[in-house]
Scaffold this active site. Structure first.
Site, PDB file in Angstrom:
ATOM      1  N   GLY A  84      34.127  -5.248  35.246  1.00 20.96           N
ATOM      2  CA  GLY A  84      33.089  -4.570  34.476  1.00 20.96           C
ATOM      3  C   GLY A  84      32.398  -3.509  35.321  1.00 20.96           C
ATOM      4  O   GLY A  84      32.084  -2.417  34.840  1.00 20.96           O
ATOM      5  N   HIS A 209      34.801 -11.451  31.648  1.00 25.10           N
ATOM      6  CA  HIS A 209      34.321 -12.800  32.010  1.00 25.10           C
ATOM      7  C   HIS A 209      32.938 -13.095  31.439  1.00 25.10           C
ATOM      8  O   HIS A 209      32.484 -14.230  31.471  1.00 25.10           O
ATOM      9  CB  HIS A 209      34.359 -13.014  33.533  1.00 25.10           C
ATOM     10  N   CYS A 332      13.354 -14.475  46.347  1.00 23.76           N
ATOM     11  CA  CYS A 332      13.809 -15.509  47.278  1.00 23.76           C
ATOM     12  C   CYS A 332      15.162 -16.093  46.850  1.00 23.76           C
ATOM     13  O   CYS A 332      15.815 -16.781  47.627  1.00 23.76           O
ATOM     14  CB  CYS A 332      12.759 -16.588  47.404  1.00 23.76           C
TER      15      CYS A 332
END
Lengths: 387, 80
Positions: A84, A209, A332
């Protein structure tokens, strides 16, 4: 092969609790069946003249026709790429190259996928970002205004946002751009298979996918008559818009998966949207939690929320220990220390972020289990910091 | 905004998200309603998260300036 396919079949225990379909949808059963059959028939070079080659070529052309039919485009507008991301790069930069006489600047919404952002940053010339509102939606007038500046080659607006699900007004953007001569690139990777492809693009991209096809298959769409030039070195393959040896079995499996999900789309989408409504309500009821993205005009399978005072990594790990796999846009949890540029552009909390995205067969029981675990995991993390 | 107008300045330099906002949430009660609290934070997420915290907690986000060492400083007026 038989035992491996038996243990990992979608709907089997292996994918239970997996709520990250927007990162990658498990292989659709239709794709698995097609892939296994095509591996034995689609090995040859589709450019040769012998019987095995003709068989591979037939499968590749068949895949192209099926994808074209599912997306409502012409077969000669469909190119299979190696991902993609590759389709995004070729689509955006190819339209830009086709406008070299007019300029080299790229205009894009502030919430595009990083594939668009990276492609625009890689190309020489200015990169102009168009801001979005709190729901993550871009204004067609603002895109058109940015696109009419001198030296703009191409504008990029996604079909729907991959992080928060908000559907973009692509048709209105195209209408606003009409007459400016600036072509429109649409990254449809998050939306294809979930929603009908919007109209008005000159080039568009999708990723197999994300709809239940195999990884390593992207789809580049270039509208007949659009000024598109290959921005990369050429090749002498079946399709001049791409390079490298065609992965015929994977392309055919991607087409089979798309055909299946488009046929099931209405029913699956309605069921997913109802489950997402339930998650939105339950997440909003967790104290100091904000559900973001448009509540109505959105992808059916995806919802994002942020919990105040909560470390995103701790939240993802805590939910994983309870058996639920989710994504997060918090810094994080990312590979960089930068938080999600999508959440930042919307002006919503970037920490304590969770994106839940349902697979085609996510059950009500899985959602109920997730919603039972969520407030406990959040409360545990907050208790550790005394809030 | 001059230093005199800030009732309390929190030093969150070097802290990663969500720590600056956690400190803000813990200590906002130490200033009186109407007073301004400042968060000095080097983590880039604070630029989005401090205004978002204000919106979610019904407080007023005043804006951003810089601390004496040039670090970004985010100003919040306690309004409830």
């Amino acid at each position: 092969m038989t035992s491996a396919s038996g243990t990992a079949a979608p709907g089997g225990p292996a994918t239970r609790g997996y709520l990250d379909a927007a990162s990658s949808e498990p292989l659709h059963p239709a794709a698995r069946e097609t892939l296994l059959a095509a591996l034995d028939q689609g090995y040859a070079d589709p450019r040769r003249r012998h019987r095995s080659a003709r068989s591979a070529r037939l499968l590749l052309d068949n895949a192209r026709e099926v994808v074209a039919d599912c997306l409502g485009v012409r077969p000669d507008e469909v190119t299979f790429t190696s991902s993609g991301t590759d389709a995004v790069h070729r689509g955006l930069l190819g339209l830009r190259a086709g406008r070299a006489r007019h300029g080299d600047a790229v205009v894009h919404s502030a919430v595009e996928h990083s594939a668009v952002v990276h492609a625009a940053a890689w190309a020489p010339g200015d990169r102009v970002t168009v801001e979005v509102d709190r729901s993550g939606r871009v204004s067609p007038a603002a895109v058109a205004q940015a696109a009419t500046a001198p030296g703009v080659a191409v504008a990029a607006v996604q079909a729907a946002n991959h992080e928060v699900g908000t559907v973009q007004p692509v048709g209105e953007v195209a209408a606003a751009l009409a007459g400016t001569g600036v072509p429109l690139f649409v990254d449809a990777c998050a939306a294809v298979g979930r929603l009908p492809l919007p109209h008005g693009w000159d080039a568009a991209a999708a990723s197999a996918h994300k709809w239940g096809g195999p990884a390593g298959v992207g789809v580049l769409l270039v509208r007949k008559g659009a000024r598109w030039r290959n921005p990369f070195p050429g090749d002498d393959r079946v399709d001049e818009r791409t390079t490298g040896f065609e992965n015929v079995p994977a392309a055919l499996a991607a087409a089979a998966a798309l055909q299946a999900v488009v046929a099931e789309r209405e029913g699956v989408g309605r069921r997913q949207a109802a489950l997402v409504d339930r998650i939105r309500a339950a997440a909003a009821a967790v104290p100091d939690t904000e559900v973001v993205g448009d509540p109505v005009d959105r992808l059916p399978h995806l919802v994002t929320f942020s919990c105040l005072y909560v470390d995103g990594e701790a939240l993802v790990d805590g939910l994983d220990r309870r058996g639920f796999g989710v994504a997060s846009g918090s810094a994080c949890t990312a590979s960089t220390l930068e938080p999600s540029h999508v959440l930042a552009a919307m002006g919503v909390l970037t920490h304590g972020n969770v994106r839940v995205s349902l697979t085609w067969d996510t059950t009500e029981a899985e959602v109920a289990g997730f919603l039972a675990a969520l407030p406990e995991v959040v409360a545990d993390i907050r208790a550790e910091v005394g809030l | 905004m001059s230093a005199a107008d800030v009732a309390l300045e929190l030093d969150c330099r070097g802290m990663l998200c969500p720590l600056p906002v956690i400190h803000l949430g813990r200590r906002v009660g130490e200033v009186a309603v109407g007073e301004v609290l400042a968060v000095v934070a080097t983590d880039v997420a604070a630029r989005t998260d401090v205004p978002a915290w204000c919106r979610m907690r019904g407080q007023e986000y005043v804006g951003e300036d810089t601390a004496t060492d040039g670090s970004p400083r985010y100003l919040v007026r306690r309004s409830s």
